[in-house]
Design an enzyme around this catalytic site. Sequence first.
Site, mmCIF file in Angstrom:
data_model
loop_
_atom_site.group_PDB
_atom_site.id
_atom_site.type_symbol
_atom_site.label_atom_id
_atom_site.label_comp_id
_atom_site.label_asym_id
_atom_site.label_seq_id
_atom_site.Cartn_x
_atom_site.Cartn_y
_atom_site.Cartn_z
ATOM 1 N N HIS A 152 -9.389 4.882 6.387
ATOM 2 C CA HIS A 152 -8.315 4.257 5.597
ATOM 3 C C HIS A 152 -8.407 2.762 5.875
ATOM 4 O O HIS A 152 -8.037 2.302 6.952
ATOM 5 C CB HIS A 152 -6.971 4.861 6.046
ATOM 6 C CG HIS A 152 -5.780 4.233 5.408
ATOM 7 N ND1 HIS A 152 -4.503 4.419 5.893
ATOM 8 C CD2 HIS A 152 -5.661 3.428 4.321
ATOM 9 C CE1 HIS A 152 -3.648 3.752 5.121
ATOM 10 N NE2 HIS A 152 -4.324 3.148 4.179
ATOM 11 N N HIS A 199 -8.216 11.017 10.742
ATOM 12 C CA HIS A 199 -7.815 9.872 9.915
ATOM 13 C C HIS A 199 -7.953 8.590 10.739
ATOM 14 O O HIS A 199 -7.374 8.476 11.827
ATOM 15 C CB HIS A 199 -6.375 10.086 9.449
ATOM 16 C CG HIS A 199 -5.846 9.009 8.564
ATOM 17 N ND1 HIS A 199 -6.075 8.980 7.204
ATOM 18 C CD2 HIS A 199 -5.087 7.912 8.839
ATOM 19 C CE1 HIS A 199 -5.475 7.922 6.686
ATOM 20 N NE2 HIS A 199 -4.867 7.248 7.650
ATOM 21 N N MET A 256 1.074 5.900 0.560
ATOM 22 C CA MET A 256 1.694 5.448 1.812
ATOM 23 C C MET A 256 3.188 5.753 1.778
ATOM 24 O O MET A 256 3.884 5.379 0.828
ATOM 25 C CB MET A 256 1.532 3.930 1.999
ATOM 26 C CG MET A 256 0.141 3.417 2.302
ATOM 27 S SD MET A 256 -0.633 4.008 3.829
ATOM 28 C CE MET A 256 0.633 3.751 5.055
ATOM 29 N N MET A 258 -7.649 -1.734 10.574
ATOM 30 C CA MET A 258 -6.761 -2.852 10.210
ATOM 31 C C MET A 258 -7.381 -4.166 10.661
ATOM 32 O O MET A 258 -7.998 -4.224 11.732
ATOM 33 C CB MET A 258 -5.396 -2.679 10.889
ATOM 34 C CG MET A 258 -4.715 -1.359 10.567
ATOM 35 S SD MET A 258 -3.047 -1.323 11.260
ATOM 36 C CE MET A 258 -2.643 0.413 11.026
ATOM 37 N N ASP A 278 -7.459 4.569 10.949
ATOM 38 C CA ASP A 278 -6.749 3.423 10.387
ATOM 39 C C ASP A 278 -7.424 2.126 10.805
ATOM 40 O O ASP A 278 -7.210 1.633 11.910
ATOM 41 C CB ASP A 278 -5.294 3.440 10.867
ATOM 42 C CG ASP A 278 -4.509 4.561 10.211
ATOM 43 O OD1 ASP A 278 -4.507 4.623 8.964
ATOM 44 O OD2 ASP A 278 -3.911 5.379 10.940
ATOM 45 N N SER A 323 -3.849 11.047 12.648
ATOM 46 C CA SER A 323 -4.232 9.632 12.669
ATOM 47 C C SER A 323 -4.469 9.237 14.118
ATOM 48 O O SER A 323 -3.557 9.305 14.943
ATOM 49 C CB SER A 323 -3.120 8.777 12.090
ATOM 50 O OG SER A 323 -3.317 7.435 12.506
ATOM 51 N N ASP A 380 0.667 9.578 3.872
ATOM 52 C CA ASP A 380 0.415 8.951 5.167
ATOM 53 C C ASP A 380 1.609 8.114 5.596
ATOM 54 O O ASP A 380 1.959 7.132 4.935
ATOM 55 C CB ASP A 380 -0.841 8.078 5.019
ATOM 56 C CG ASP A 380 -1.246 7.399 6.315
ATOM 57 O OD1 ASP A 380 -0.690 7.721 7.373
ATOM 58 O OD2 ASP A 380 -2.161 6.544 6.252
ATOM 59 N N MET A 400 -7.351 -0.737 5.749
ATOM 60 C CA MET A 400 -6.252 -1.687 5.531
ATOM 61 C C MET A 400 -6.793 -3.063 5.876
ATOM 62 O O MET A 400 -6.393 -3.698 6.871
ATOM 63 C CB MET A 400 -5.044 -1.290 6.397
ATOM 64 C CG MET A 400 -4.312 -0.081 5.834
ATOM 65 S SD MET A 400 -3.278 0.710 7.066
ATOM 66 C CE MET A 400 -4.514 1.712 7.881
#
Length: 213
Positions: free
Chosen positions: A65, A32, A136, A36, A34, A7, A174, A67
């Site tokens: 991913h 990966h 998660m 957000m 993230d 990540s 994750d 979020m």
Amino acid sequence: MVKIAPSILSADFMNLEQDLQRAVLGGADILHLDVMDGHFVPNLTFGYPLIRQLRKCFSIPLDAHLMITNPEEYIDILADIGVDYISIHQETVLHLHRYIQKIKEYGIKAGIALNPATPVETIFPLINDLDFVLIMSVNPGFGGQKFLPLAQDKIRALRRKAQEKNVSLQIEVDGGVTRDNARQLVQAGADILVAGSYIFHSTDYAESINNLR
Ligand code: DX5
Ligand code: ZN
């Protein structure tokens, strides 16, 4: 064989290209990402301009991913950038099936991510339509948190259901993944291990990736 997905959240943002290059040379299978929005989770990270740059620099698969509150609004742009995996959170989207289909129409691997408190059974009706599920094992929002053991039972239940239905679903886990829990997670049925701080806060990324594998 298990895939290792560093990540990039825990990487050195001031030297991102070199830092990620070390992870890729160290044997990373997937990067990966993230994303957000400061709304679905209490943190802001990075968005599409950075992902576009990463796509230009790296040929290994990119795993977005999301979020964010309205992930469906960003499928077109991620497809245009050329990411390989997209996961949207079960908790954010009313019409999961519609958007899973949309992601797949682009030829991108489509996944649903589940917060720790979301029962895995909620996605069983869609199991035939999914390429992967992201379990998660921390509350989403931050790297470096402690692994929540409840994830293991969810992985096991999901693997059992996939076998029962004879579908080749990939299970990604994750949050808080280290060499201490990697083996149990794979034995429970995980195919992709995401790890941020365990890899990027170590001195030798290749060794950390090998430890996980
Ligand atoms: C948390 C993110 C994770 C996180 C993992 O919201 O989804 O990908 O970066 O970091 P570690 O491995 O440090 O828990
Ligand atoms: Zn993540």
